[in-house]
Design a protein around this motif. Structure first.
Motif, mmCIF file in Angstrom:
data_model
loop_
_atom_site.group_PDB
_atom_site.id
_atom_site.type_symbol
_atom_site.label_atom_id
_atom_site.label_comp_id
_atom_site.label_asym_id
_atom_site.label_seq_id
_atom_site.Cartn_x
_atom_site.Cartn_y
_atom_site.Cartn_z
ATOM 1 N N SER A 136 28.260 -6.433 76.745
ATOM 2 C CA SER A 136 28.064 -5.094 77.296
ATOM 3 C C SER A 136 28.498 -5.073 78.750
ATOM 4 N N LEU A 137 29.234 -4.051 79.106
ATOM 5 C CA LEU A 137 29.700 -3.842 80.481
ATOM 6 C C LEU A 137 30.537 -5.009 80.991
ATOM 7 N N GLY A 138 31.223 -5.678 80.092
ATOM 8 C CA GLY A 138 32.155 -6.731 80.483
ATOM 9 C C GLY A 138 31.532 -8.020 80.949
ATOM 10 N N ARG A 157 41.759 -27.100 64.592
ATOM 11 C CA ARG A 157 43.135 -27.583 64.658
ATOM 12 C C ARG A 157 43.880 -27.029 65.864
ATOM 13 N N HIS A 158 43.844 -25.734 66.017
ATOM 14 C CA HIS A 158 44.513 -25.104 67.147
ATOM 15 C C HIS A 158 43.532 -24.758 68.260
ATOM 16 N N GLY A 159 42.332 -25.297 68.197
ATOM 17 C CA GLY A 159 41.349 -25.047 69.244
ATOM 18 C C GLY A 159 40.489 -23.835 69.001
ATOM 19 N N GLY A 160 41.001 -22.850 68.254
ATOM 20 C CA GLY A 160 40.197 -21.663 68.002
ATOM 21 C C GLY A 160 40.163 -20.737 69.209
ATOM 22 N N VAL A 161 39.729 -19.518 68.967
ATOM 23 C CA VAL A 161 39.644 -18.511 70.016
ATOM 24 C C VAL A 161 38.289 -17.837 69.930
ATOM 25 N N VAL A 162 37.939 -17.135 70.971
ATOM 26 C CA VAL A 162 36.738 -16.308 70.992
ATOM 27 C C VAL A 162 37.182 -14.867 71.214
ATOM 28 N N ILE A 163 36.707 -13.985 70.357
ATOM 29 C CA ILE A 163 36.983 -12.557 70.464
ATOM 30 C C ILE A 163 35.783 -11.897 71.120
ATOM 31 N N VAL A 164 36.003 -11.277 72.261
ATOM 32 C CA VAL A 164 34.935 -10.601 73.011
ATOM 33 C C VAL A 164 35.041 -9.110 72.750
ATOM 34 N N HIS A 165 33.957 -8.538 72.254
ATOM 35 C CA HIS A 165 33.909 -7.109 71.945
ATOM 36 C C HIS A 165 32.920 -6.440 72.894
ATOM 37 N N ASP A 166 33.408 -5.460 73.662
ATOM 38 C CA ASP A 166 32.577 -4.740 74.636
ATOM 39 C C ASP A 166 31.969 -3.519 73.960
ATOM 40 N N ILE A 167 30.643 -3.533 73.814
ATOM 41 C CA ILE A 167 29.957 -2.436 73.141
ATOM 42 C C ILE A 167 29.984 -1.167 73.973
ATOM 43 N N SER A 168 29.869 -1.303 75.294
ATOM 44 C CA SER A 168 29.831 -0.126 76.153
ATOM 45 C C SER A 168 31.140 0.654 76.101
ATOM 46 N N GLY A 265 27.464 4.670 82.563
ATOM 47 C CA GLY A 265 26.975 3.298 82.662
ATOM 48 C C GLY A 265 27.282 2.632 83.977
ATOM 49 N N LEU A 266 27.777 3.413 84.955
ATOM 50 C CA LEU A 266 28.148 2.810 86.228
ATOM 51 C C LEU A 266 26.933 2.295 86.982
ATOM 52 N N THR A 267 25.834 3.056 86.946
ATOM 53 C CA THR A 267 24.626 2.621 87.659
ATOM 54 C C THR A 267 24.104 1.308 87.091
ATOM 55 N N LYS A 268 24.030 1.235 85.772
ATOM 56 C CA LYS A 268 23.563 0.006 85.140
ATOM 57 C C LYS A 268 24.518 -1.147 85.408
ATOM 58 N N GLU A 352 34.162 -10.092 87.435
ATOM 59 C CA GLU A 352 34.888 -9.598 86.266
ATOM 60 C C GLU A 352 34.211 -8.379 85.647
ATOM 61 N N SER A 353 33.394 -7.690 86.391
ATOM 62 C CA SER A 353 32.708 -6.523 85.853
ATOM 63 C C SER A 353 33.645 -5.327 85.808
ATOM 64 N N SER A 354 33.285 -4.351 84.963
ATOM 65 C CA SER A 354 34.094 -3.134 84.835
ATOM 66 C C SER A 354 33.648 -2.035 85.786
ATOM 67 N N ALA A 355 32.781 -2.364 86.736
ATOM 68 C CA ALA A 355 32.316 -1.341 87.679
ATOM 69 C C ALA A 355 33.426 -0.902 88.623
ATOM 70 N N GLY A 356 34.370 -1.798 88.892
ATOM 71 C CA GLY A 356 35.442 -1.439 89.823
ATOM 72 C C GLY A 356 36.275 -0.278 89.335
ATOM 73 N N THR A 357 36.573 -0.241 88.026
ATOM 74 C CA THR A 357 37.365 0.862 87.479
ATOM 75 C C THR A 357 36.628 2.183 87.603
ATOM 76 N N GLY A 358 35.316 2.164 87.321
ATOM 77 C CA GLY A 358 34.530 3.390 87.450
ATOM 78 C C GLY A 358 34.454 3.892 88.875
ATOM 79 N N LEU A 359 34.326 2.989 89.848
ATOM 80 C CA LEU A 359 34.282 3.407 91.251
ATOM 81 C C LEU A 359 35.614 3.992 91.696
ATOM 82 N N VAL A 360 36.716 3.387 91.247
ATOM 83 C CA VAL A 360 38.035 3.911 91.616
ATOM 84 C C VAL A 360 38.214 5.321 91.065
ATOM 85 N N LYS A 361 37.788 5.558 89.809
ATOM 86 C CA LYS A 361 37.911 6.887 89.221
ATOM 87 C C LYS A 361 37.059 7.904 89.978
#
Length: 371
Positions: A136-138, A157-168, A265-268, A352-361
């Protein structure tokens, strides 16, 4: 002479058993030259892309919506072919919040083995290629994700990957999926358990060089793609007297999600960033305290060694035997240098939070409105 029994008579009437023919040795055909590069048996082709099937996207979205908070996680199944990791299926793993760690780990391992066994029995994909994690929220930088991904990269074999899904982001209408794997430099430091200051400098590690993002794409079948294209294609209205604004319509309404400022969700998000910064300062204070303690113990050991050398020099000058050298590590317990991994993860979580994009907007909307 006694008459033969019924069983003996039947046995005598049956034909003599013939020896089973010797099975022929199996023959294996060589891999065609056209497929020698695609079938990467030695795992020499590096991964260039992760391809998710539509059913995998649907399963992850459903699990993330039904699970509590950001505890949704599961395994990814598929095949790596010609540098593309094709993820064709997935299944969710249970979350045990009230059990202890050892009991929960054993329960999840039994469930995982049972699911893979069941998939193999029905001829389904049972090759594990990674796992997915909801966030949530990156905020996905944490020790649990790093440890799990490190285990996968050591065993798969190839190390595998992790898929990150952002619910917000999904709640706003933008399904967010990102694929990551640990960098070779971080894996080398992780295997050595060397996250001291010197280890970070030698491996050139920062919070930005822990994970490496891999391009991700979604694959759907031809019928579904054609159906979505039909819905998105504008069509002319059949009514002759229709309004010019609605003369050309589409079954799918236009999306204005890019114009959403996203201040819900910017405040949170800012509160989460502030909490991560506070935790980072606390961790840095603990590291500084341990560093001072190590410096004091080293100074005591060096002072003891210097005094012993002076005393031995004085005894030799007086014609006496020098005192035997003692193991300083037994006399002074110098603690090991603290790990800086937790500090890096907390710093990455805050930056690495997504708050920066919200502040720029928000600032851009304020500037354009002239307020």
């Amino acid at each position: 002479m006694a008459a033969p029994s019924m069983a003996a008579a039947l046995a005598a009437s049956l034909p003599a058993p013939q020896a089973a023919p010797t099975p022929a040795a199996p023959t294996y055909e060589a891999i065609p030259a056209s497929m020698s590069k695609a079938i990467d048996i030695e795992a020499e082709i590096p991964l260039t892309c992760v391809q998710l099937d539509g059913i995998v996207i649907t399963k992850i979205l459903k699990h993330s919506r039904e699970a509590f908070s950001t505890t949704a996680h599961g395994l990814l199944l598929g095949l790596d072919l010609d540098g593309i990791l094709e993820v064709s299926n997935s299944f969710a793993l249970p979350n045990h919040t009230n059990d202890d760690d050892e009991k929960a780990t054993k329960s999840i391992a039994r469930y995982q083995q049972s699911m893979l066994r069941s998939l193999k029995e029905v001829q389904g994909d049972d090759n594990v290629v990674g796992f997915y994690q909801a966030t949530s929220l990156g905020a996905f930088f944490n020790q649990t994700l790093i440890d799990t991904q490190a285990i996968h990269q050591d065993r798969l074999r190839h190390g595998g990957v992790v898929i990150v899904h952002d619910i917000s982001q999904t709640a706003r209408g933008n399904a967010s999926f990102r694929a990551f794997k640990l960098t070779p430099a971080f894996m080398d430091a992780y295997r050595r358990a060397n996250f001291s200051t010197a280890g970070l400098i030698s491996h050139r590690l920062t919070f930005a060089s822990i994970l490496e993002e891999i391009p991700l794409r979604v694959r759907t079948n031809a019928l579904l793609s054609s159906y979505l294209n039909t819905l998105a294609t504008p069509s002319t209205s059949t009514f002759s007297g229709s309004h010019p604004g609605v003369a050309t319509t589409s079954a799918l309404p236009p999306s204005y999600s890019v114009l959403d400022i996203g201040n819900m969700g910017l405040t949170k998000n800012l509160e989460q960033v502030a909490e991560a910064i506070d935790n980072y300062r606390t961790e840095e204070g603990n590291v500084a305290y341990l560093s001072r303690q190590i410096a004091r113990e080293k100074l005591r050991a060096e002072t003891y060694v210097a005094k012993r050398k002076e005393e031995n020099a004085r005894r030799v000058a007086q014609g006496l035997n020098a005192l035997p050298e003692e193991d300083v590590s037994r006399l002074f317990r110098i603690p090991p240098e603290p790990s800086r991994l937790e500090s890096m993860l907390l710093l990455g979580q805050s930056l690495e939070s997504s708050a920066g994009t919200g502040l720029v907007k928000m600032y851009a909307a304020k500037a354009s409105s002239g307020v």
